[in-house]
Structure formats: structure tokens, C-alpha cells
Design an enzyme around this catalytic site. Structure first.
Site, PDB file in Angstrom:
ATOM      1  N   CYS A 380      -2.103  43.160 -44.423  1.00 25.12           N
ATOM      2  CA  CYS A 380      -2.590  43.906 -45.583  1.00 25.12           C
ATOM      3  C   CYS A 380      -2.816  45.385 -45.241  1.00 25.12           C
ATOM      4  CB  CYS A 380      -3.824  43.238 -46.161  1.00 25.12           C
ATOM      5  SG  CYS A 380      -4.018  43.629 -47.901  1.00 25.12           S
ATOM      6  N   HIS A 506      -2.113  38.152 -47.061  1.00 23.63           N
ATOM      7  CA  HIS A 506      -3.074  37.610 -46.089  1.00 23.63           C
ATOM      8  C   HIS A 506      -2.611  36.216 -45.672  1.00 23.63           C
ATOM      9  CE1 HIS A 506      -6.229  40.647 -46.123  1.00 23.63           C
ATOM     10  NE2 HIS A 506      -6.042  40.765 -47.428  1.00 23.63           N
ATOM     11  N   GLU A 508      -3.155  34.551 -43.125  1.00 21.39           N
ATOM     12  CA  GLU A 508      -4.187  33.754 -42.439  1.00 21.39           C
ATOM     13  C   GLU A 508      -4.878  32.777 -43.383  1.00 21.39           C
ATOM     14  OE1 GLU A 508      -4.312  36.991 -43.096  1.00 21.39           O
ATOM     15  OE2 GLU A 508      -6.321  37.653 -43.685  1.00 21.39           O
TER      16      GLU A 508
HETATM   17  N1  GLN Z   1      -7.616  48.643 -48.774  1.00 22.59           N
HETATM   18  C1  GLN Z   1      -6.277  48.213 -48.977  1.00 22.59           C
HETATM   19  C2  GLN Z   1      -5.959  48.007 -50.445  1.00 22.59           C
HETATM   20  O1  GLN Z   1      -6.856  47.895 -51.249  1.00 22.59           O
HETATM   21  C3  GLN Z   1      -6.010  46.940 -48.186  1.00 22.59           C
HETATM   22  C4  GLN Z   1      -6.825  45.792 -48.635  1.00 22.59           C
HETATM   23  C5  GLN Z   1      -6.866  44.666 -47.641  1.00 22.59           C
HETATM   24  O2  GLN Z   1      -6.565  44.849 -46.472  1.00 22.59           O
HETATM   25  N2  GLN Z   1      -7.275  43.488 -48.080  1.00 22.59           N
HETATM   26  O3  GLN Z   1      -4.819  47.958 -50.826  1.00 22.59           O
END
Ligand code: GLN
Length: 533
Positions: A380, A506, A508
């Protein structure tokens, strides 16, 4: 004839943090092994409607489901142990149930009646429990909090009311401490806790005792006598790795006792694959070190799913993993030297995160991993920063960054898409829940997943800016996964590197003990190669 659903409540006493969630899913696992279908329900007695706005420092990570539900991280253990895909319906909070009842009241559904906690809230709770249990053999309901808390009273009252019309099985988890001086297992906290439960009108059918060493017979007898349960229904839940609990409970025939209570059939109880997974965690013959950058370094709970995904992967390779947290603000202000920090590590993970703190340090870590052949997995925010790093240092776009880091940047490699017009309090709607992606034929991503059409869970606002995609690609960055309409960049990777892969998702959140996530398996394998070849 419709299937009869049985209800099992799991309550906790003495104090929080005894592992009620793990107990709940371990029982679920054993019932599944007996070929019964189950529906789990986690009750969180707080007033928040969901966990979406909760601070990971206070509450641990926010877990995201396929349907986009943002839930308590315990639901992660539910999915991992039960190998099920859950929905937002499997999590109930005080906020959610009150909102439901108050919305109904505003619509005039109660026809001028006085709307009260009993019966309106308690009936709404029972309706919810019955709804999620439809067509299942068992509903397992974990009542969060500790018996005696004001917040959990309506839920316990609902459980008591349900036990009037249905045959309900109550399991109460208590702490049985051992006093160091005398080395004796003490039962008084358990007695008090069962008494509080009795005041609410609930008598447990089974008492599970969280203890350091296995419960001795004398302690069992005492608890049986003072708490009014049969001696064989006093169960030992002694210290062990969380994944061992189903095996510990299996030895004590806990599923058989529940099945007997409901006069149901025994269908055998095979847990061989689970047993080999647990053995893989214990019988280790290798050790690797993985560096992980992060803002919430103080709290392991913020990264539970990543830790577990690594556990699932390491069991396959009978390998121990040491996680070395790197506080990247220290890299930025040079209080830690980057080379020293990453010297003996076998892999780097840059996990998700929000805000700009520490991001420059993370970008420097990614650069180091790219240039020094250190296996790298970006998740992410880690994916977004890998794009920024590549743009800056390979494409020579020196000012490239994400608008989350610098809203006024001239080179917004990562930004908020025009389609995300619906504004929430943070400036744009989040992309939440399961999203499909198509993987490029012949890519590392395709090789790892073993297919081209996949789906992963998301929780973020920002995306790769399409105007820069061709420039990044021309310079060698491979976007090896894109949304089916090709508009959203989902995976990136590099050639000529032992393992350099990142995803906007994500992954995970979907790793399971018996089906470890391919991206984590790949990382652990690459790290082992680096260490031992
Ligand atoms: N802050 C980034 C976004 O909002 C990544 C978010 C995250 O890693 N869950 O896109």
C-alpha cells in the site's frame, strides 16, 4: 426442514486480554473439524459504529473485509483460524445496534411505544444473532470486554433472554494466576467472576482457565465446586503459541462435550494439516532477519496481519524470522545510519501507513534495497513510495512525490483521482474492500500467484497518477498488475533484482495458516536464499 441452529456464547472474566477471540475461533475450528458449519460473531461493546476511525496505536490494526467493512483486528484471527471470508455482519458494536434501533424509532416503526434497552435493544441483538446463524449449525458469539463492565450488560442480557427460548451453551474464560511465592494456582478471581455472571442470570456450562502451566486436578476440583460446573467441564488454556490452542483443546475433547450437550452426532475430528503447520513453526532449522519500516513501531498490534502472514510463510520453510523495526524519522535526521540499519537484514518490508511522517526515510530504505539486491515487499503506502523512489532516482524526476506528502508538488506521481470526488473528512473517499486485478503474463506476480486474475483487499485514498505511468514504464518499472480497465496500477516489480515487488493492496489480510500468501512466501524464500546461498 430448516436446520436447527445452536448458540454458543463466550464471555470473559477477571480482566481483558486473556485471548477470548483465540478461544472462540479454536472452538469453532474444532466444530468445523467435526463437519459442522459455523457463523462467528464478534461483539464489541464500544460506541463506535465500526473500527474505521480508531487509532491503531490504541486499538491495533484496522482489519478490512472483502465487503469493505472496517472491523476490529480480532476478525483477522477469525478469518485465519476458520478459513472463512467474513462480512461486516460478523461484527456487532453497541454503536451499530443503537443506531439501528434509533433509526427505526425515527421512522416510526415502534408505533408510539417507549423505546427501551430491554426489550428493544436486547431483541435487536437477538435478531442479529439469529440472522447470521441462518442455515448454520452453530453461532459462536464472543462478547467483548469483561463481565461486570457496564457496556456489555445489554449483550449479556440478550444472551440470557435467548437462553429462555433456545438451548444456549455458555463458556466463560477466566484467569487462574499462579502466585510466584507459593507456586499455587489461585481460583478466587474465577469464583468472583462467575458470581458476577450469576448476578446477570447466566450460569456457565464450561469454564476455561487461562493459566501459565496446565491446570492441575486440584485446581479443577476447586473451580468445579465453587463455580458449579462439572469437573470435566473445567478446561485448561495454558500458555502456548496461539495456533496451538485448537490442539490443546482437542486433547481435552472440548468439541465432543459441546456436541454431547446438544445431543448431536460426532463426525471425527481430523486436524493433521493444522498440526503440521504448528510443527513447522516450532521445528525450525533456519533464521532470517526482516527489516520493517514503520510509524507505529511501539506497538506490534498495528501490524498483526503482517506478522501472521510471515508466520504462515515461515512455517512452510521451518524458518524463524526476526523482525527489525526501523523508525524512519531517525534515518531522515541521520540519528541512525541507513547502511548500518540495513546491513545484516535479509529482506525489507515497507508496510501501509498514513501521513507524511517518516516517508522520506522509507524512500531511502527502498532505494537501498533496490540498489543492493535486498528482497523487498511494499504494501500500500510501501507501493506508492516505491513508485516515488523510482521516479526520483531512476527517471530523474527529482521533485516527484505523493500529494499526501506534499499537496503542492509539481510532480504528483501519487495523487487522488478525479473520480474520487465524493469527499469525506479526510479529503476523499477511501478505496475499501476487495478489488480485482489482472496480472501480466510472465511477470513475477503471475508466477507467485499462479494465475492472472486475482482479488485483494484495499484501504487507501491515493493512487498512481496515470499521467506518469508510461514514463515510469519506459524507464523499466513494470506495472505487473492493473485493474481490469487498466486504469488503476495494482502491482509493480523490477527485472534484474532477486525480489522486488509491491502492491497497492493489503495482501496480508488474506493470508491463512494453511494457505500462506504467495507474496509473503516469495519474500521469505528470497530472504532465505540471500542468507544461505
Ligand atoms: N496513505 C496512503 C493512502 O491513503 C496509503 C494507505 C495505506 O497504506 N493503507 O493512499
Amino acid at each position: 426442514m430448516e436446520k436447527k441452529t445452536q448458540y454458543i456464547f463466550i464471555t470473559g472474566g477477571v480482566m481483558s486480554g486473556l485471548g477470548k477471540g483465540i478461544l472462540t475461533v479454536s472452538i469453532g475450528k474444532l466444530l468445523q473439524a467435526q463437519n459442522y458449519s459455523i457463523a462467528p460473531l464478534k461483539i464489541d461493546p464500544y460506541l463506535n459504529i465500526d473500527a474505521g476511525t480508531m487509532n491503531p496505536l490504541e486499538h491495533g490494526e484496522v482489519f478490512v473485509l472483502d465487503d469493505g467493512g472496517e472491523v476490529d483486528m480480532d476478525l483477522g484471527n477469525y478469518e485465519r483460524f476458520l478459513e472463512m471470508t467474513l462480512s461486516i455482519q460478523n461484527n456487532l458494536t453497541t454503536g451499530k445496534i443503537y443506531k439501528h434501533v434509533i433509526d427505526k424509532e425515527r421512522k416510526g416503526d415502534y408505533l408510539g411505544k417507549t423505546v427501551q434497552i430491554i426489550p428493544h435493544i436486547t431483541c435487536a441483538i437477538q435478531d442479529h444473532i439469529k440472522k447470521i446463524g441462518k442455515g448454520k449449525d452453530f453461532v459462536l458469539i464472543e462478547v467483548g470486554g469483561t463481565v461486570g463492565d457496564i457496556e456489555s450488560i445489554p449483550f449479556l442480557e440478550a444472551a440470557r433472554e435467548l437462553s429462555v427460548t433456545e438451548d444456549v451453551y455458555f463458556i466463560h474464560l477466566v484467569l487462574v494466576p499462579t502466585l510466584d511465592v507459593v507456586g499455587e494456582q489461585k481460583t478466587k478471581p474465577a469464583q468472583h467472576s462467575v458470581r458476577i455472571l450469576g448476578n446477570i442470570g447466566i450460569r456457565p456450562n464450561m469454564i476455561v482457565c487461562r493459566c501459565k502451566d496446565p491446570l492441575i486436578n486440584r485446581t479443577k476440583r476447586k473451580i468445579s465446586l465453587f463455580c458449579g460446573v462439572k469437573e470435566e467441564d473445567v478446561i485448561s488454556d495454558h500458555d502456548a503459541n496461539i495456533y496451538e490452542l485448537p490442539l490443546i483443546l482437542k486433547e481435552q475433547k472440548i468439541a465432543e462435550k459441546i456436541i454431547n450437550h446438544f445431543d448431536m452426532k460426532h463426525n471425527g475430528s481430523e486436524l493433521n494439516a493444522w498440526t503440521s503447520f504448528v510443527n513447522g513453526l516450532k521445528n525450525i532449522d533456519k533464521k532470517i532477519t526482516i527489516a520493517m519500516t514503520g510509524k507505529y513501531t511501539q506497538l506490534h498490534d498495528s501490524y498483526v496481519s503482517i506478522n501472521e502472514a510471515l508466520n504462515h510463510a515461515r512455517s512452510r520453510y521451518t524458518c524463524e524470522i526476526e523482525i527489525k523495526f526501523i523508525e524512519t524519522t531517525h534515518i531522515e535526521n541521520n540519528t541512525i545510519d541507513l547502511k548500518t540499519a540495513l546491513k545484516d537484514v535479509d529482506a525489507l518490508i515497507v508496510p501501509g501507513g498514513f501521513g507524511s511522517r517518516g516517508t522520506e526515510g522509507k524512500i531511502r530504505c527502498i532505494k537501498y534495497a533496490r540498489e543492493n539486491n535486498i528482497p523487498f515487499l511494499g504494501l500500500c503506502l510501501g507501493f506508492q513510495l516505491a513508485c516515488v523512489e523510482f521516479a526520483r532516482n531512476v527517471c530523474n524526476l527529482k521533485d516527484a512525490t505523493s500529494t499526501e506528502i506534499n499537496p503542492d508538488t509539481k510532480i504528483p506521481i501519487i495523487n487522488i483521482m478525479a473520480s474520487q470526488k465524493k469527499i469525506d473528512t479526510m479529503g476523499a473517499t477511501m478505496r475499501l474492500g476487495a478489488w480485482p486485478a489482472n496480472l501480466k503474463k510472465g511477470s513475477l506476480a503471475e508466477k507467485l500467484y499462479g494465475k492472472t486474475e486475482i482479488s485483494e483487499r484495499h484501504r487507501h485514498r491515493y493512487e498512481v497518477n496515470n499521467s506518469y505511468v508510461s514514463k515510469l514504464e519506459k524507464n523499466g518499472l513494470i506495472f505487473s498488475g492493473k485493474s481490469p480497465d487498466q486504469k488503476l496500477m495494482e502491482f509493480l516489480e523490477l527485472d534484474n533484482h532477486p525480489y522486488f515487488i509491491a502492491t497497492q493492496a493489503h495482501p496480508e489480510l488474506k493470508s491463512k495458516p494453511l494457505t500462506p500468501h504467495p507474496l509473503f512466501l516469495g519474500l521469505v524464500e528470497a530472504a532465505i536464499k540471500k542468507r544461505y546461498n
